[in-house]
Design an enzyme around this catalytic site. Structure first.
Site, PDB file in Angstrom:
ATOM      1  N   GLU A  86       4.667 -12.904   0.701  1.00 44.55           N
ATOM      2  CA  GLU A  86       4.876 -11.880  -0.795  1.00 44.55           C
ATOM      3  C   GLU A  86       6.466 -11.363  -0.466  1.00 44.55           C
ATOM      4  O   GLU A  86       6.642 -10.194   0.195  1.00 44.55           O
ATOM      5  CB  GLU A  86       4.146 -11.064  -0.559  1.00 44.55           C
ATOM      6  CG  GLU A  86       2.663 -11.357  -0.724  1.00 44.55           C
ATOM      7  CD  GLU A  86       1.581 -10.589  -0.258  1.00 44.55           C
ATOM      8  OE1 GLU A  86       1.638  -9.228  -0.522  1.00 44.55           O
ATOM      9  OE2 GLU A  86       0.565 -10.603   0.677  1.00 44.55           O
ATOM     10  N   HIS A  88       1.893 -13.155  -5.466  1.00 46.27           N
ATOM     11  CA  HIS A  88       0.736 -13.249  -4.367  1.00 46.27           C
ATOM     12  C   HIS A  88      -0.228 -14.724  -4.433  1.00 46.27           C
ATOM     13  O   HIS A  88      -1.093 -14.813  -4.227  1.00 46.27           O
ATOM     14  CB  HIS A  88      -0.274 -12.141  -4.773  1.00 46.27           C
ATOM     15  CG  HIS A  88      -0.964 -11.567  -3.536  1.00 46.27           C
ATOM     16  ND1 HIS A  88      -1.988 -12.149  -2.983  1.00 46.27           N
ATOM     17  CD2 HIS A  88      -0.824 -10.423  -2.989  1.00 46.27           C
ATOM     18  CE1 HIS A  88      -2.256 -11.500  -1.782  1.00 46.27           C
ATOM     19  NE2 HIS A  88      -1.601 -10.441  -1.695  1.00 46.27           N
ATOM     20  N   HIS A 103      -1.117  -2.516  -4.482  1.00 41.52           N
ATOM     21  CA  HIS A 103      -0.525  -3.370  -5.395  1.00 41.52           C
ATOM     22  C   HIS A 103      -0.363  -2.832  -6.926  1.00 41.52           C
ATOM     23  O   HIS A 103      -0.638  -3.485  -7.833  1.00 41.52           O
ATOM     24  CB  HIS A 103      -1.237  -4.678  -5.479  1.00 41.52           C
ATOM     25  CG  HIS A 103      -1.180  -5.316  -4.228  1.00 41.52           C
ATOM     26  ND1 HIS A 103       0.052  -5.464  -3.309  1.00 41.52           N
ATOM     27  CD2 HIS A 103      -2.034  -6.436  -3.601  1.00 41.52           C
ATOM     28  CE1 HIS A 103      -0.472  -6.096  -2.238  1.00 41.52           C
ATOM     29  NE2 HIS A 103      -1.466  -6.818  -2.350  1.00 41.52           N
ATOM     30  N   ASP A 105      -0.937  -9.719   8.338  1.00 38.49           N
ATOM     31  CA  ASP A 105      -1.030  -8.841   6.987  1.00 38.49           C
ATOM     32  C   ASP A 105       0.277  -7.957   7.132  1.00 38.49           C
ATOM     33  O   ASP A 105      -0.100  -6.603   6.956  1.00 38.49           O
ATOM     34  CB  ASP A 105      -2.302  -8.132   6.858  1.00 38.49           C
ATOM     35  CG  ASP A 105      -2.602  -7.813   5.448  1.00 38.49           C
ATOM     36  OD1 ASP A 105      -1.480  -7.697   4.508  1.00 38.49           O
ATOM     37  OD2 ASP A 105      -3.571  -7.100   4.980  1.00 38.49           O
ATOM     38  N   ARG A 128       0.901  -1.266   0.093  1.00 37.51           N
ATOM     39  CA  ARG A 128       0.054  -0.005  -0.067  1.00 37.51           C
ATOM     40  C   ARG A 128       1.079   1.209  -0.078  1.00 37.51           C
ATOM     41  O   ARG A 128       1.927   1.437   0.842  1.00 37.51           O
ATOM     42  CB  ARG A 128      -1.107   0.074   1.271  1.00 37.51           C
ATOM     43  CG  ARG A 128      -1.872  -1.041   1.258  1.00 37.51           C
ATOM     44  CD  ARG A 128      -2.732  -0.839   2.514  1.00 37.51           C
ATOM     45  NE  ARG A 128      -4.053  -1.810   2.330  1.00 37.51           N
ATOM     46  CZ  ARG A 128      -3.944  -3.042   2.300  1.00 37.51           C
ATOM     47  NH1 ARG A 128      -2.950  -3.602   2.703  1.00 37.51           N
ATOM     48  NH2 ARG A 128      -4.947  -3.885   1.930  1.00 37.51           N
ATOM     49  N   TYR A 138      -1.568 -18.043  -2.703  1.00 36.31           N
ATOM     50  CA  TYR A 138      -1.968 -18.431  -1.571  1.00 36.31           C
ATOM     51  C   TYR A 138      -1.519 -19.708  -1.262  1.00 36.31           C
ATOM     52  O   TYR A 138      -2.314 -20.702  -1.945  1.00 36.31           O
ATOM     53  CB  TYR A 138      -3.494 -18.060  -1.524  1.00 36.31           C
ATOM     54  CG  TYR A 138      -3.868 -16.763  -1.148  1.00 36.31           C
ATOM     55  CD1 TYR A 138      -3.919 -16.063  -2.557  1.00 36.31           C
ATOM     56  CD2 TYR A 138      -4.717 -16.256  -0.305  1.00 36.31           C
ATOM     57  CE1 TYR A 138      -4.545 -14.842  -2.541  1.00 36.31           C
ATOM     58  CE2 TYR A 138      -4.998 -14.897  -0.260  1.00 36.31           C
ATOM     59  CZ  TYR A 138      -4.855 -14.128  -1.366  1.00 36.31           C
ATOM     60  OH  TYR A 138      -5.374 -12.881  -1.239  1.00 36.31           O
TER      61      TYR A 138
HETATM   62  C1  FUC Z   1      -2.058  -8.471   0.535  1.00 36.35           C
HETATM   63  C2  FUC Z   1      -2.425  -7.597   1.912  1.00 36.35           C
HETATM   64  C3  FUC Z   1      -3.647  -6.733   1.645  1.00 36.35           C
HETATM   65  C4  FUC Z   1      -4.551  -7.468   0.718  1.00 36.35           C
HETATM   66  C5  FUC Z   1      -4.371  -8.189  -0.524  1.00 36.35           C
HETATM   67  C6  FUC Z   1      -4.921  -8.787  -1.421  1.00 36.35           C
HETATM   68  O1  FUC Z   1      -0.715  -8.283   0.197  1.00 36.35           O
HETATM   69  O2  FUC Z   1      -1.548  -6.803   2.239  1.00 36.35           O
HETATM   70  O3  FUC Z   1      -4.090  -6.389   2.662  1.00 36.35           O
HETATM   71  O4  FUC Z   1      -5.912  -7.670   1.085  1.00 36.35           O
HETATM   72  O5  FUC Z   1      -3.001  -8.575  -0.532  1.00 36.35           O
END
Ligand code: FUC
Length: 352
Positions: free
Chosen positions: A313, A179, A105, A252, A80, A181
């Site tokens: 990340e 990103h 992002h 987070d 952010r 998961y």
């Molecule tokens: C991550 C987080 C955020 C967000 C996002 C999709 O990197 O830092 O809070 O929700 O991804």
């Protein structure tokens, strides 16, 4: 070792490429040239059962919006930027905001929505795809023409190696990441609550209610953020520590690596026996435990919900744009920024 590339159609008027990399030990990595999105990592568990360990949408069309940034390359600036603005050499740059007044992002048209050029390459002991994307000066409000190359390489040591190269022709902030998961239970059989994380970090970035860095670094000692000797994620989900609370009862946060160990983070899932080890030359990592993941989107198995995936990340810290003492993300004119993150998959059985 094998690479397969085929065309996929998320909608009637779009054609993407999907690459599937396979090694000789039953590991498979699939990705799209749209957003460089990883859609599948198949790895064996302790009994040799091969399952998917990443979250992926059932319908490709969902990646066009992808509110959770599933599997994607994130840039130009992962994280952010408060007020969607920063100052460089006395000049204020106003970016497009895409989360309230902030820029998340890289903004609404970030690298996660780009259609990357794709080049496959097979060698005897590894298979790889190179993704290439050019981002023009002024895009999203950022200065400088940027040429980004991201390669995904799979080898026979069950390693996925991501190499990021980014050239800029002007001074500009840039930090790229992926990103994905992870959910080591396999095919999202369970949430990540009982995943155990070990992290080479003594300090993390304090966040305010809007998930914006306050400018303060906190010590992990005595908190649910102390992962130095391993800790289950649910410790933080269930704790009333204010930093877990602001993040939606989870994590987070940007962790700065202490650089005492080569293995920066280790994730273990006792049930499946799967283990993920991360090495990187990045200065830290945002660990996000999908606390605010939009719920109910159809995945290849099940639907999205809180605590279903763990993002690690690896990146620099955008907090450095507004505060001193945080890992830098400013790249110089003519600089080629190179970073690497290695995800190694293995198993550990309890009965050994
Ligand atoms: C991550 C987080 C955020 C967000 C996002 C999709 O990197 O830092 O809070 O929700 O991804």
């Amino acid at each position: 070792m094998k690479i397969d590339i085929k065309e996929v159609k998320p909608t009637n008027d779009q054609v993407w490429k999907k690459a599937t990399l396979m090694n000789d030990h039953g590991m498979t990595v699939s990705l799209l040239n749209y957003g460089g999105i990883i859609t599948e990592i198949l790895v064996p568990d302790k009994d040799g059962k091969t399952e998917n360990v990443v979250l992926a949408y059932k319908n490709l069309e969902q990646y066009l919006t992808n509110p959770g940034y599933l599997g994607a390359i994130v840039g130009r600036v992962a994280g952010r930027i408060p007020g969607a603005a920063f100052e460089l050499n006395g000049k204020t740059y106003q970016l497009e905001s895409n989360e309230d007044e902030h820029c998340l992002h890289g903004g609404a048209n970030g690298f996660n929505h780009a259609l990357w050029e794709i080049e496959p390459k097979a060698l005897s002991d590894e298979v790889m795809v190179k993704l290439i994307h050019k981002s023009a000066d002024g895009e999203g409000g950022f200065p400088g023409n940027v040429e980004a190359e991201v390669t995904y390489t799979l080898n026979n040591q069950n390693q996925l190696i991501i190499n990021y190269t980014a050239y800029t022709d002007q001074m500009t902030p840039l930090t790229l990441t992926n990103h994905t998961y992870f959910n080591l239970s396999g095919d999202t059989k369970s949430t990540i609550n009982r995943h155990e994380v070990t992290m080479d970090s003594e300090q993390f970035v304090e966040l305010d209610e809007e998930l914006i860095p306050t400018g303060k670094l906190l010590n992990v000692q005595g908190t649910t953020f102390d992962f130095r000797n391993g800790r289950r994620l649910e410790d933080g989900f269930n704790d009333d520590f204010i930093q877990n609370q602001v993040a939606g009862c989870g994590y987070d946060h940007y962790f700065i690596f202490a650089n005492e160990k080569e293995e920066k983070a280790i994730v273990k899932d006792e049930n499946s026996g799967r283990k993920l080890t991360i090495k990187t030359n990045q200065p830290g990592v945002v660990m996000y435990t999908s606390n605010n993941l939009v719920e109910g989107l159809e995945l290849t198995e099940g639907v999205t919900k809180k605590y279903l995936g763990l993002c690690l990340e690896t990146q620099g810290s955008p907090a450095s744009l507004h505060h001193k003492g945080f890992p830098n993300i400013i790249r110089e004119e003519g600089e080629v920024n190179k970073t690497q993150t290695i995800f190694s998959f293995g198993v550990e059985s309890n009965d050994e």
